[in-house]
Design a protein around this motif. Sequence first.
Motif, PDB file in Angstrom:
ATOM      1  N   ASP A  40     -10.107   1.023   2.492  1.00 25.73           N
ATOM      2  CA  ASP A  40      -8.946   1.704   1.905  1.00 25.73           C
ATOM      3  C   ASP A  40      -8.990   3.185   2.284  1.00 25.73           C
ATOM      4  OD1 ASP A  40      -7.176   3.089   0.287  1.00 25.73           O
ATOM      5  OD2 ASP A  40      -7.606   1.925  -1.508  1.00 25.73           O
TER       6      ASP A  40
ATOM      7  N   ALA B  97      -7.816  -3.339   5.707  1.00 24.67           N
ATOM      8  CA  ALA B  97      -8.588  -4.119   4.734  1.00 24.67           C
ATOM      9  C   ALA B  97      -9.179  -5.431   5.256  1.00 24.67           C
ATOM     10  CB  ALA B  97      -7.727  -4.391   3.503  1.00 24.67           C
TER      11      ALA B  97
ATOM     12  N   HIS C 204     -13.061   9.687   1.742  1.00 24.90           N
ATOM     13  CA  HIS C 204     -12.282   8.494   1.391  1.00 24.90           C
ATOM     14  C   HIS C 204     -13.105   7.696   0.373  1.00 24.90           C
ATOM     15  CE1 HIS C 204      -9.254   9.028   4.570  1.00 24.90           C
ATOM     16  NE2 HIS C 204     -10.238   9.487   5.300  1.00 24.90           N
ATOM     17  N   THR C 205     -12.767   7.840  -0.899  1.00 16.88           N
ATOM     18  CA  THR C 205     -13.621   7.297  -1.963  1.00 16.88           C
ATOM     19  C   THR C 205     -13.700   5.770  -1.942  1.00 16.88           C
ATOM     20  OG1 THR C 205     -11.769   7.311  -3.506  1.00 16.88           O
ATOM     21  CG2 THR C 205     -13.160   9.273  -3.485  1.00 16.88           C
ATOM     22  N   LYS C 206     -12.733   5.116  -1.299  1.00 16.22           N
ATOM     23  CA  LYS C 206     -12.760   3.650  -1.238  1.00 16.22           C
ATOM     24  C   LYS C 206     -12.929   3.129   0.185  1.00 16.22           C
ATOM     25  CE  LYS C 206     -10.498   3.054  -5.590  1.00 16.22           C
ATOM     26  NZ  LYS C 206      -9.255   2.794  -6.309  1.00 16.22           N
ATOM     27  N   ALA C 207     -13.556   3.949   1.030  1.00 17.88           N
ATOM     28  CA  ALA C 207     -13.729   3.572   2.441  1.00 17.88           C
ATOM     29  C   ALA C 207     -14.419   2.224   2.598  1.00 17.88           C
ATOM     30  CB  ALA C 207     -14.518   4.652   3.178  1.00 17.88           C
ATOM     31  N   GLU C 208     -15.358   1.941   1.708  1.00 13.70           N
ATOM     32  CA  GLU C 208     -16.098   0.681   1.845  1.00 13.70           C
ATOM     33  C   GLU C 208     -15.224  -0.544   1.689  1.00 13.70           C
ATOM     34  OE1 GLU C 208     -19.969   0.407  -0.019  1.00 13.70           O
ATOM     35  OE2 GLU C 208     -20.181   2.561   0.337  1.00 13.70           O
ATOM     36  N   ASN C 209     -14.065  -0.372   1.050  1.00 13.63           N
ATOM     37  CA  ASN C 209     -13.128  -1.496   0.925  1.00 13.63           C
ATOM     38  C   ASN C 209     -12.046  -1.446   2.007  1.00 13.63           C
ATOM     39  OD1 ASN C 209     -14.519  -2.044  -1.432  1.00 13.63           O
ATOM     40  ND2 ASN C 209     -13.100  -0.824  -2.664  1.00 13.63           N
TER      41      ASN C 209
ATOM     42  N   ALA D  53     -16.901   7.978   3.813  1.00 12.01           N
ATOM     43  CA  ALA D  53     -16.936   7.895   2.353  1.00 12.01           C
ATOM     44  C   ALA D  53     -17.100   9.255   1.677  1.00 12.01           C
ATOM     45  CB  ALA D  53     -18.046   6.947   1.910  1.00 12.01           C
TER      46      ALA D  53
ATOM     47  N   ASN E 282      -6.494   8.029  -2.304  1.00 14.43           N
ATOM     48  CA  ASN E 282      -7.909   7.856  -2.643  1.00 14.43           C
ATOM     49  C   ASN E 282      -8.819   8.805  -1.866  1.00 14.43           C
ATOM     50  OD1 ASN E 282      -7.404   5.782  -4.547  1.00 14.43           O
ATOM     51  ND2 ASN E 282      -7.057   4.357  -2.860  1.00 14.43           N
TER      52      ASN E 282
ATOM     53  N   ASN F  48      -6.134   5.050   2.139  1.00 13.24           N
ATOM     54  CA  ASN F  48      -4.898   5.596   1.595  1.00 13.24           C
ATOM     55  C   ASN F  48      -5.097   7.025   1.111  1.00 13.24           C
ATOM     56  OD1 ASN F  48      -2.730   6.038  -0.539  1.00 13.24           O
ATOM     57  ND2 ASN F  48      -2.127   4.104   0.392  1.00 13.24           N
TER      58      ASN F  48
ATOM     59  N   SER G  23       0.787  -1.230   0.000  1.00 12.09           N
ATOM     60  CA  SER G  23       0.000   0.000   0.000  1.00 12.09           C
ATOM     61  C   SER G  23       0.825   1.290   0.000  1.00 12.09           C
ATOM     62  CB  SER G  23      -0.954  -0.008   1.190  1.00 12.09           C
ATOM     63  OG  SER G  23      -0.212  -0.115   2.378  1.00 12.09           O
TER      64      SER G  23
END
Length: 153
Positions: A143, A28, A136-141, A133, A148, A145, A21
């Motif tokens: 992620d 994750a 953090h555009t990928k919070a659901e995964n 979210a 993102n 970072n 990462s």
Amino acid sequence: MNMKHTILIAALLAAPTVQASGGGESFAATQPKWKAECSSCHIAYPPKLLPAASWKTMMGSLDKHFGTDASLDAAATTEILAFLEKNASRRKPEPSAKPVLRFTETRWFQSEHDEVSARLWKDPRVKSPSNCAACHTKAENGDFNEHNIRLPR
Ligand code: HEC
Ligand code: HEC
């Protein structure tokens, strides 16, 4: 196997594993029951956001979960708690009489977010820090970072 090969393999096994990462912590860890049951009202908050003692307290009082009833049957509760405890934060909990349940109020969370302005936290597109979210555009995964993150503007 000759000596040369044995040494090469030993060297490969000893090499430090590199995080994919690129610096950021990994949040994750996932589990089907947790993903299904803990994501209907907010994203399934990663286990690493709280220490084991906090998860234990929270899972023991799901009928009074932040003013709502999030209770599950005993089997599901036990299964999810085991997952949360196994992947919990190893950070030393902040000194307090009771385990922290709101990780958004921890000093760790606040320092990770010290560059987010008070105005942005209250922006109608964000509403509350628990709304991961929104930025953090990928919070659901799981992620979080920095690559993102998209701040509403
Ligand atoms: C019926 C809806 C509902 C379900 C189902 C639910 N929650 Fe929640 N949860 C809430 C509400 C409401 C809050 C408070 C949100 C706020 O004030 O911003 C909350 C807050 C939290 C917080 C604190 C977030 C913070 O601000 O620091 C954690 C941790 C949490 N929930 C974990 C879980 C887990 C684990 C499960 C599954 C066992 C779960 N929730 C299932 C409604 C729910
Ligand atoms: C208003 C936008 C916003 C919201 C909402 C938000 N964050 Fe962040 N988050 C950020 C910013 C900005 C950073 C700092 C990135 C940096 O330091 O480069 C950050 C950093 C982080 C980091 C550190 C990332 C790393 O790789 O070091 C974590 C973990 C994190 N946030 C988790 C969460 C979680 C969990 C939630 C929801 C409960 C949340 N954030 C809600 C904007 C937000």
